[in-house]
Motif scaffolding. Structure first.
Motif, PDB file in Angstrom:
ATOM      1  N   PRO A 228       0.787  -1.234   0.000  1.00 41.11           N
ATOM      2  CA  PRO A 228       0.000   0.000   0.000  1.00 41.11           C
ATOM      3  C   PRO A 228       0.820   1.284   0.000  1.00 41.11           C
ATOM      4  CG  PRO A 228       0.079  -0.874   2.214  1.00 41.11           C
ATOM      5  CD  PRO A 228       0.798  -1.871   1.338  1.00 41.11           C
ATOM      6  N   GLY A 229       2.139   1.173  -0.234  1.00 38.56           N
ATOM      7  CA  GLY A 229       2.979   2.345  -0.365  1.00 38.56           C
ATOM      8  C   GLY A 229       4.213   2.294   0.512  1.00 38.56           C
ATOM      9  N   LEU A 230       5.361   2.633  -0.085  1.00 41.97           N
ATOM     10  CA  LEU A 230       6.625   2.682   0.645  1.00 41.97           C
ATOM     11  C   LEU A 230       7.141   4.114   0.801  1.00 41.97           C
ATOM     12  CD1 LEU A 230       8.612  -0.355  -0.837  1.00 41.97           C
ATOM     13  CD2 LEU A 230       7.783  -0.113   1.505  1.00 41.97           C
ATOM     14  N   GLY A 231       6.284   5.097   0.524  1.00 45.66           N
ATOM     15  CA  GLY A 231       6.731   6.484   0.540  1.00 45.66           C
ATOM     16  C   GLY A 231       7.222   6.977   1.878  1.00 45.66           C
ATOM     17  N   ALA A 232       6.778   6.351   2.961  1.00 45.07           N
ATOM     18  CA  ALA A 232       7.194   6.777   4.299  1.00 45.07           C
ATOM     19  C   ALA A 232       8.513   6.154   4.729  1.00 45.07           C
ATOM     20  CB  ALA A 232       6.108   6.439   5.316  1.00 45.07           C
ATOM     21  N   ALA A 233       9.079   5.260   3.929  1.00 43.44           N
ATOM     22  CA  ALA A 233      10.332   4.588   4.307  1.00 43.44           C
ATOM     23  C   ALA A 233      11.502   5.562   4.252  1.00 43.44           C
ATOM     24  CB  ALA A 233      10.591   3.411   3.386  1.00 43.44           C
ATOM     25  N   SER A 234      12.365   5.492   5.255  1.00 43.37           N
ATOM     26  CA  SER A 234      13.574   6.309   5.270  1.00 43.37           C
ATOM     27  C   SER A 234      14.617   5.691   4.346  1.00 43.37           C
ATOM     28  CB  SER A 234      14.126   6.400   6.694  1.00 43.37           C
ATOM     29  OG  SER A 234      14.619   5.134   7.105  1.00 43.37           O
ATOM     30  N   ALA A 235      15.711   6.402   4.145  1.00 46.65           N
ATOM     31  CA  ALA A 235      16.757   5.914   3.244  1.00 46.65           C
ATOM     32  C   ALA A 235      17.299   4.566   3.682  1.00 46.65           C
ATOM     33  CB  ALA A 235      17.886   6.935   3.163  1.00 46.65           C
ATOM     34  N   SER A 236      17.284   4.290   4.964  1.00 48.61           N
ATOM     35  CA  SER A 236      17.845   3.033   5.480  1.00 48.61           C
ATOM     36  C   SER A 236      16.829   1.904   5.557  1.00 48.61           C
ATOM     37  CB  SER A 236      18.442   3.267   6.870  1.00 48.61           C
ATOM     38  OG  SER A 236      17.432   3.661   7.791  1.00 48.61           O
ATOM     39  N   GLN A 237      15.571   2.197   5.254  1.00 49.54           N
ATOM     40  CA  GLN A 237      14.527   1.174   5.349  1.00 49.54           C
ATOM     41  C   GLN A 237      14.322   0.514   3.990  1.00 49.54           C
ATOM     42  OE1 GLN A 237      11.485   3.756   7.367  1.00 49.54           O
ATOM     43  NE2 GLN A 237      11.372   2.055   8.814  1.00 49.54           N
TER      44      GLN A 237
END
Length: 388
Positions: free
Chosen positions: A231-240
């Motif tokens: 449902p979306g990976l937009g909230a992932a940080s650079a390390s996630q």
């Protein structure tokens, strides 16, 4: 997502079926995407699933990969015998357009074997998102970030052009599925998506508009589009990075539904053929990675958003699934959650064989529900037939 060490820019070079009611797959029953070429919507001969072996049924749910520039004999044999749905290509498989076109011709010839009861095109796919993420040289040149940074009227034209360019490029070498566009709504500069230029915008409405335009243009050019990573990976940080290890995105259900899922709803309205589900965990939707979660696949995607197309996993070997053990167990859990296609992207044919054997065994012993299994096979075959 297959990012670390694998993204290359352009130039980087079963059992008795007596108890099963006959199930038929035909492209005429597939909902046509807006602008989908008439040739791809024509009625074709149906496939009687009762004529397929258990291994052939299971094979319809597996996408294979292989190392190097030459597909191994084991993969050719699987295709000849109707035991593979398709193949994904990486930069390591491509030295030139001429070379990969020759490989695809070889795969198509194997698929035309008289031993193969599924006379429908293979799903031949790659990641041709644009910008840094391209397996083939050429279009689309711009990344989603570059497109989204333009003024809206120009951005809309650029998104359409990207879809047309991707379709022309893939079709030119014989591919028919693009694992694009990314419809993640990024949250911060330099985050997981943004660091690679893989998100159009922080505004879900802009992502919806531009993503839908790319989808329509791409599919009008005869290449099936894949919206990712639901449902979306937009909230992932650079390390996630789910390629590397488990990722948990602590977003409220309201945020998921009013921000992250909005572009996917628009993509479904635009007629997108496939949706890739992420391996991140969303506690608001359950404790499992999304692609292993019935709550996500059957609840949010099928139930709430009414998606009737083909679902595809992200790479099965991803580090995010390390807690879930072997290839076999991961494939079983994904199928149980409702995923149609299992993406075996480790560039090792034996990975796909292990996944397929597990699905066949689970179908045979009833661990996976029979009618549900056949419904997934039907969706995949209908997609394949629509690309003829």
């Amino acid at each position: 997502m297959r990012i670390r060490g694998k993204w290359l820019t352009a130039g980087g070079l079963a059992v008795a079926l007596a108890a099963v009611i006959p199930a038929m797959a035909t492209a005429s029953g597939w909902p046509a995407a807006p602008g989908w070429p008439a040739a791809a919507r024509r009625s074709v001969a149906p496939v009687d699933l009762a004529s397929l072996s258990t291994q052939q049924l299971a094979g319809q749910r597996v996408i294979y990969s292989y190392p190097g520039l030459t597909p191994p004999a084991s993969l050719i044999s699987l295709i000849e015998h109707g035991e593979a749905a398709g193949v994904i290509f990486f930069g390591q498989n491509i030295s030139s357009e001429t070379q990969i076109a020759g490989v695809i011709k070889q795969l198509d010839q194997a698929n035309a074997s008289s031993q193969n009861p599924v006379q429908a095109p293979l799903l031949l796919m790659t990641d041709q998102e644009g910008g840094e993420v391209r397996r083939l040289p050429g279009r689309p040149y711009l990344s989603e970030k570059q497109i989204g940074a333009s003024s809206l009227p120009q951005a809309e034209n650029l998104a359409t052009d990207a879809g047309q360019g991707a379709a022309g490029n893939l079709r030119g070498v014989g591919m028919n599925v693009n694992l694009a566009p990314v419809l993640d709504v990024y949250r911060q500069a330099g985050g997981f998506d943004d660091q690679y230029g893989r998100s159009y915008s922080m505004d879900p409405n802009v992502v919806s508009d531009l993503g839908s335009r790319m989808i329509k243009a791409q599919q009008a050019g005869g290449v099936a589009a894949t919206a990712k990573h639901f449902p979306g990976l937009g909230a992932a940080s650079a390390s996630q990075n789910t390629d590397v290890g488990p990722v948990t995105l602590n977003l409220s259900l309201n945020t998921l539904r009013t921000d992250d899922e909005v572009p996917f709803a628009a993509a479904i309205q635009a007629g997108v053929k496939l949706i890739m589900v992420s391996w991140a965990i969303y506690p608001a939707l359950g404790a499992r990675p999304a692609g292993l979660s019935p709550n996500v696949v059957q609840g949010e995607l099928r139930g709430r958003l009414h998606f009737t197309g083909v679902t595809i996993t992200d790479a099965l070997e991803a580090g995010a699934l390390n807690p879930f053990g072997s290839t076999q167990h991961r494939a079983f859990r994904a199928a149980l959650a409702g995923m149609d296609l299992i993406l075996c992207a480790a560039q090792d044919v034996s990975q796909g064989q292990a996944a397929s054997a597990e699905l066949a065994a689970d179908y045979t012993n009833g661990t996976l529900d029979g009618p549900t299994f056949l419904a997934a096979v039907n969706r995949v075959i209908a997609l394949r037939q629509s690309l003829g």
